[in-house]
Design a protein around this motif. Structure first.
Motif, PDB file in Angstrom:
ATOM      1  N   VAL A 114      -1.211  -1.037 -14.137  1.00  0.00           N
ATOM      2  CA  VAL A 114      -0.674  -2.282 -13.562  1.00  0.00           C
ATOM      3  C   VAL A 114      -1.387  -3.510 -14.148  1.00  0.00           C
ATOM      4  O   VAL A 114      -0.707  -4.475 -14.543  1.00  0.00           O
ATOM      5  N   PRO A 115      -2.733  -3.543 -14.248  1.00  0.00           N
ATOM      6  CA  PRO A 115      -3.351  -4.717 -14.889  1.00  0.00           C
ATOM      7  C   PRO A 115      -2.960  -4.904 -16.354  1.00  0.00           C
ATOM      8  O   PRO A 115      -2.796  -6.039 -16.814  1.00  0.00           O
ATOM      9  N   VAL A 116      -2.795  -3.797 -17.095  1.00  0.00           N
ATOM     10  CA  VAL A 116      -2.381  -3.915 -18.494  1.00  0.00           C
ATOM     11  C   VAL A 116      -0.976  -4.500 -18.590  1.00  0.00           C
ATOM     12  O   VAL A 116      -0.711  -5.380 -19.420  1.00  0.00           O
TER      13      VAL A 116
ATOM     14  N   PRO B   3      -1.293   8.034  -8.901  1.00  0.00           N
ATOM     15  CA  PRO B   3      -2.665   8.351  -9.328  1.00  0.00           C
ATOM     16  C   PRO B   3      -3.511   7.080  -9.460  1.00  0.00           C
ATOM     17  O   PRO B   3      -2.983   5.970  -9.575  1.00  0.00           O
ATOM     18  N   TRP B   4      -4.839   7.236  -9.498  1.00  0.00           N
ATOM     19  CA  TRP B   4      -5.735   6.078  -9.539  1.00  0.00           C
ATOM     20  C   TRP B   4      -5.556   5.246 -10.799  1.00  0.00           C
ATOM     21  O   TRP B   4      -5.674   4.021 -10.763  1.00  0.00           O
ATOM     22  N   TRP B   5      -5.225   5.880 -11.906  1.00  0.00           N
ATOM     23  CA  TRP B   5      -5.125   5.145 -13.157  1.00  0.00           C
ATOM     24  C   TRP B   5      -3.919   4.223 -13.193  1.00  0.00           C
ATOM     25  O   TRP B   5      -3.905   3.249 -13.954  1.00  0.00           O
ATOM     26  N   VAL B   6      -2.920   4.511 -12.366  1.00  0.00           N
ATOM     27  CA  VAL B   6      -1.758   3.604 -12.305  1.00  0.00           C
ATOM     28  C   VAL B   6      -2.184   2.297 -11.647  1.00  0.00           C
ATOM     29  O   VAL B   6      -1.846   1.210 -12.121  1.00  0.00           O
ATOM     30  N   LYS B   7      -2.964   2.393 -10.556  1.00  0.00           N
ATOM     31  CA  LYS B   7      -3.398   1.191  -9.835  1.00  0.00           C
ATOM     32  C   LYS B   7      -4.405   0.373 -10.629  1.00  0.00           C
ATOM     33  O   LYS B   7      -4.360  -0.854 -10.618  1.00  0.00           O
TER      34      LYS B   7
ATOM     35  N   ARG C 125       0.825  -1.214   0.000  1.00  0.00           N
ATOM     36  CA  ARG C 125       0.000   0.000   0.000  1.00  0.00           C
ATOM     37  C   ARG C 125       0.858   1.263   0.000  1.00  0.00           C
ATOM     38  O   ARG C 125       0.469   2.265  -0.583  1.00  0.00           O
ATOM     39  N   GLU C 126       2.004   1.194   0.651  1.00  0.00           N
ATOM     40  CA  GLU C 126       2.869   2.370   0.694  1.00  0.00           C
ATOM     41  C   GLU C 126       3.387   2.732  -0.699  1.00  0.00           C
ATOM     42  O   GLU C 126       3.599   3.899  -1.013  1.00  0.00           O
TER      43      GLU C 126
END
Length: 70
Positions: A17-19, A9-13, A2-3
């Motif tokens: 990352v899933p892509v 930003p939200w789009w990274v998470k 989590r750290e």
């Protein structure tokens, strides 16, 4: 973990990352799905062939018992 994602930003998470995971592990996922689908198809063909064999054996044995032979 989590750290690491706290300052991102939200789009990274939720997008990046899933892509990246799909790009890296995509071939593994596709190969596993291919093996599973292939095994299911072979099992279906096996069941159909055994069922046909049982049908033919029962058909010929029931008709031959009434006639006294093949």
């Amino acid at each position: 973990m989590r750290e690491i994602f706290n300052g991102m930003p939200w789009w990274v998470k939720w997008i990046a990352v899933p892509v990246i995971a799909l790009v890296v592990f995509g071939t593994v996922i596709v190969s596993v799905l291919t093996v599973v689908i292939s095994l299911l198809f072979k099992a279906l063909v096996f069941v159909a062939l055994v069922g046909g064999l049982i049908y033919l054996v029962r058909k010929f044995t029931s008709s031959s018992s009434s006639r006294g032979g093949w």
